[in-house]
Design a protein around this motif. Structure first.
Motif, PDB file in Angstrom:
ATOM      1  N   LEU A 112       0.828  -1.200   0.000  1.00  0.00           N
ATOM      2  CA  LEU A 112       0.000   0.000   0.000  1.00  0.00           C
ATOM      3  C   LEU A 112       0.868   1.257   0.000  1.00  0.00           C
ATOM      4  N   ALA A 113       1.945   1.256   0.777  1.00  0.00           N
ATOM      5  CA  ALA A 113       2.839   2.413   0.810  1.00  0.00           C
ATOM      6  C   ALA A 113       3.449   2.669  -0.564  1.00  0.00           C
ATOM      7  N   PHE A 114       3.907   1.619  -1.232  1.00  0.00           N
ATOM      8  CA  PHE A 114       4.495   1.790  -2.562  1.00  0.00           C
ATOM      9  C   PHE A 114       3.450   2.263  -3.568  1.00  0.00           C
ATOM     10  N   ALA A 115       2.231   1.752  -3.455  1.00  0.00           N
ATOM     11  CA  ALA A 115       1.171   2.181  -4.367  1.00  0.00           C
ATOM     12  C   ALA A 115       0.883   3.669  -4.213  1.00  0.00           C
ATOM     13  N   PHE A 116       0.871   4.152  -2.972  1.00  0.00           N
ATOM     14  CA  PHE A 116       0.621   5.575  -2.744  1.00  0.00           C
ATOM     15  C   PHE A 116       1.798   6.439  -3.181  1.00  0.00           C
ATOM     16  N   VAL A 117       3.014   5.915  -3.075  1.00  0.00           N
ATOM     17  CA  VAL A 117       4.176   6.661  -3.580  1.00  0.00           C
ATOM     18  C   VAL A 117       4.056   6.850  -5.085  1.00  0.00           C
ATOM     19  N   ILE A 118       3.630   5.801  -5.786  1.00  0.00           N
ATOM     20  CA  ILE A 118       3.478   5.886  -7.245  1.00  0.00           C
ATOM     21  C   ILE A 118       2.358   6.843  -7.624  1.00  0.00           C
ATOM     22  N   LEU A 119       1.284   6.859  -6.803  1.00  0.00           N
ATOM     23  CA  LEU A 119       0.134   7.711  -7.132  1.00  0.00           C
ATOM     24  C   LEU A 119       0.270   9.135  -6.615  1.00  0.00           C
ATOM     25  N   LEU A 120       0.675   9.286  -5.344  1.00  0.00           N
ATOM     26  CA  LEU A 120       0.617  10.583  -4.685  1.00  0.00           C
ATOM     27  C   LEU A 120       1.952  11.063  -4.142  1.00  0.00           C
ATOM     28  N   GLY A 121       3.048  10.441  -4.559  1.00  0.00           N
ATOM     29  CA  GLY A 121       4.359  10.932  -4.175  1.00  0.00           C
ATOM     30  C   GLY A 121       4.653  12.278  -4.821  1.00  0.00           C
ATOM     31  N   PHE A 122       5.836  12.821  -4.590  1.00  0.00           N
ATOM     32  CA  PHE A 122       6.185  14.133  -5.157  1.00  0.00           C
ATOM     33  C   PHE A 122       6.057  14.130  -6.679  1.00  0.00           C
ATOM     34  N   ASN A 123       6.395  12.994  -7.297  1.00  0.00           N
ATOM     35  CA  ASN A 123       6.269  12.861  -8.751  1.00  0.00           C
ATOM     36  C   ASN A 123       5.257  11.775  -9.110  1.00  0.00           C
ATOM     37  N   GLY A 124       4.284  11.566  -8.242  1.00  0.00           N
ATOM     38  CA  GLY A 124       3.271  10.557  -8.482  1.00  0.00           C
ATOM     39  C   GLY A 124       2.351  10.931  -9.630  1.00  0.00           C
TER      40      GLY A 124
END
Length: 279
Positions: A112-124
């Motif tokens: 879940l953490a990796f999925a949110f990084v891909i979606l809503l990270g600084f460059n998500g």
């Protein structure tokens, strides 16, 4: 004799669960409680005094409570709307949504953490789209607000699974009777709907709070342990990432247990109060 034999058979069937409960619930809790009272000078409340005197540990307590409270409040609010809406849709769509909810309720931790990084990270992907649309200027997934959004995601499916059966208690003929007596939709929910659902709502909120207070893998994978909450501090002192202090970790764990106990007592008080008011 047959009744007595049935009671003994029930007790024998209960023994495996009782042994499991004592071995994996009561015994570890007693061990942690005992270690929390052990200090370099001997036995006492020194670890608790140090924890409450330290601004760093107080910040961890505050962050844990804030993230847990807001994610639970937002999650249960969405879960209430979702659970009620599911009662009004076609059974096939309802079965699909419930199956999907069961699946997403188990989607937590590192994935879940990796999925949110891909979606809503600084460059998500979603962050870039929202910036280009002018909806947001900036969003920091690794802040307290970002954690609340992340926690809310795994709170919603659990809230729906817990609240969906509670809506069985609301009978359609109650609404029809209220309408015949001239009650508005708000009056129905104010005097009938919400009082009936109050025990389920309060119980679900307590479970969501416990779920959020004890979450560790997701926040650790997202922030690599740099966000100050109680589970991160406990794990750091047990694993020795900064310094090894299992006794202080035990004290923080007991503070976490105390916070959850306090929330449960408030829940029970509110339940009794709502029961007396409804009578």
């Amino acid at each position: 004799m047959s009744a007595l034999r049935g009671k003994w058979l029930a007790l024998l069937c209960l023994m495996p669960f009782a042994l499991f409960f004592v071995a994996f619930q009561i015994a570890p809790l007693l061990w942690v409680a005992s270690n929390s009272l052990h200090t370099a000078e001997g036995w006492g409340l020194g670890n608790f005094s140090e924890a409450f005197a330290s601004p760093f540990y107080r910040q961890a307590m505050r962050h844990s409570l804030e993230v847990a409270f807001w994610s639970s409040l937002i999650g249960i609010s969405i879960a209430i709307l979702g659970s009620y809406s599911l009662r009004q849709v076609d059974s096939k769509l309802r079965d699909f949504v419930m199956a999907f909810t069961n699946m997403t309720s188990n989607f937590a931790g590192v994935p879940l953490a990796f999925a949110f990084v891909i979606l809503l990270g600084f460059n998500g992907a979603l962050t870039i789209l929202l910036k280009q649309a002018g909806i947001i200027e900036d969003f920091n997934l690794y802040s307290k607000t970002g954690l609340i959004v992340l926690y809310t995601y795994f709170q919603i499916p659990l809230g729906v699974l817990l609240l969906y059966p509670a809506f069985d208690a609301l009978r359609e003929d109650w609404r029809e009777s209220a309408e015949l007596l001239g009650a508005s939709n708000w009056q129905f929910w104010r005097y009938i709907g919400f009082p009936v659902l109050t025990p389920a709502l309060l119980g679900t909120f307590v479970i969501l709070m416990a779920n959020a207070l004890g979450a560790y893998a997701t926040v650790y994978a997202l922030t690599t342990g740099n966000f100050n909450i109680l589970p991160i501090r406990i794990a750091a002192m047990v694993s020795g990432d900064i310094f090894l202090d299992p006794n202080m970790a035990s004290a923080l764990a007991m503070i976490l247990v105390g916070l959850m106990t306090l929330i449960t007592l408030v829940h029970q008080w509110l339940l009794r109060r709502s029961y007396h008011v409804s009578r």
